[in-house]
Scaffold this motif. Sequence first.
Motif, PDB file in Angstrom:
ATOM      1  N   UNK A 198       0.832  -1.209   0.000  1.00 40.56           N
ATOM      2  CA  UNK A 198       0.000   0.000   0.000  1.00 40.56           C
ATOM      3  C   UNK A 198       0.866   1.258   0.000  1.00 40.56           C
ATOM      4  N   UNK A 199       2.095   1.139   0.522  1.00 45.55           N
ATOM      5  CA  UNK A 199       2.996   2.312   0.559  1.00 45.55           C
ATOM      6  C   UNK A 199       3.346   2.793  -0.860  1.00 45.55           C
ATOM      7  N   UNK A 200       3.918   1.943  -1.725  1.00 42.66           N
ATOM      8  CA  UNK A 200       4.197   2.433  -3.078  1.00 42.66           C
ATOM      9  C   UNK A 200       2.925   2.745  -3.869  1.00 42.66           C
ATOM     10  N   UNK A 201       1.835   2.032  -3.604  1.00 39.73           N
ATOM     11  CA  UNK A 201       0.574   2.352  -4.272  1.00 39.73           C
ATOM     12  C   UNK A 201       0.135   3.766  -3.916  1.00 39.73           C
ATOM     13  N   UNK A 202       0.326   4.144  -2.647  1.00 38.40           N
ATOM     14  CA  UNK A 202      -0.046   5.487  -2.207  1.00 38.40           C
ATOM     15  C   UNK A 202       0.772   6.558  -2.918  1.00 38.40           C
TER      16      UNK A 202
END
Length: 359
Positions: A193-197
Amino acid sequence: MSVRLVIQTWLGTRLLLAVVAAWVMLTTGRTFTQVVGNWDAQHYLTIAAEGYTDPTKYAFFPGWPLLLRLVGLTGLPEVVAGVLLALACSAAAAAALYRLGGPGAAIAWLLAPVAVFTAVPYTEALFCAAAFWAWERASARHWGQAALLAAVAAGVRVSGVFLIGALAILALSQPVVAPSRPGVRARRLAWLALPVAVIGGYVGYLYLQTGSWWAWYQAQVQGWGRQFSWPWEALQHTIEATAPGTFPATPAAEWVFKAEIVSMAAGLLVTVVCLVRQRWAEAGWVGVQLVAFSTGYWFMSVNRAVLLWFPLWTLLGELAKPRGRGDIPRRVVIGLAVLLALVMQVRWAFTFFTGDWSS
């Protein structure tokens, strides 16, 4: 082969690129900025200095220009900062490849014909450093660290989207060390979810600026004509681009487009090998990029994307491993391959430094 040989290769190839740059400056009268700041480097430097004043520049993710601007606050010229950062990141990327595939993989990457793009203000060096280490950390089951590194990569170029997808495949296919612990794969995916964010943040920013969720793609079409084409149409357009006289202002474009076809073929071969070996995540990493490149107007920038394909370099590292005595013919072949790579490295660097089209 050892760590020392990897370091020597890094120093030798960077010195070789510096000699070519110096030669171009001495023989053509071009300044340092004119030599290392061509093509996309110019766009990144402009964004770093002025921001997104041109909508077509939305095609470039903000991570690299922002880093150039931050380093520039120290008083160091941004073009110099870009070169120094690229050199440092190329060393970090080689170190990650050493961990992933041994010294042969790192050396093969450093000898890549398009290595010039890892020594100028382009995103390749930073992205490779972040992406390769993200993969190494994920392979070692340190998913929090992998996610942070993937977030860095995602802020640098759109290839971060493909990295997230490949890491998701790895998260699902990687064996669980402690089967009794429930939700291990779900937690791995949650970290992504971090790189997606990061990707979502840039898309959201572009929406606020333009009112379109497709602003990045529209910038690609308007600025570089990368509209959708079927793979066979893209191949035909690329073949047409190799015809003599097609680009009189940039004569090198003819052989560069030929190289694009070779790079696509190499990527296809790597994908097939990874599939045969059941390396699903690595096959996905390279394969999805092939789909993206084969559905544009023509094959463009594939030569540079080869630098991102760590499965290619680890496979080459496997082929280069010593196999005992009586291996002289193979060593001769490897020696000739190294010589050819260095010749191509000089050719590509000269093409870029003189401002000709170089992918």
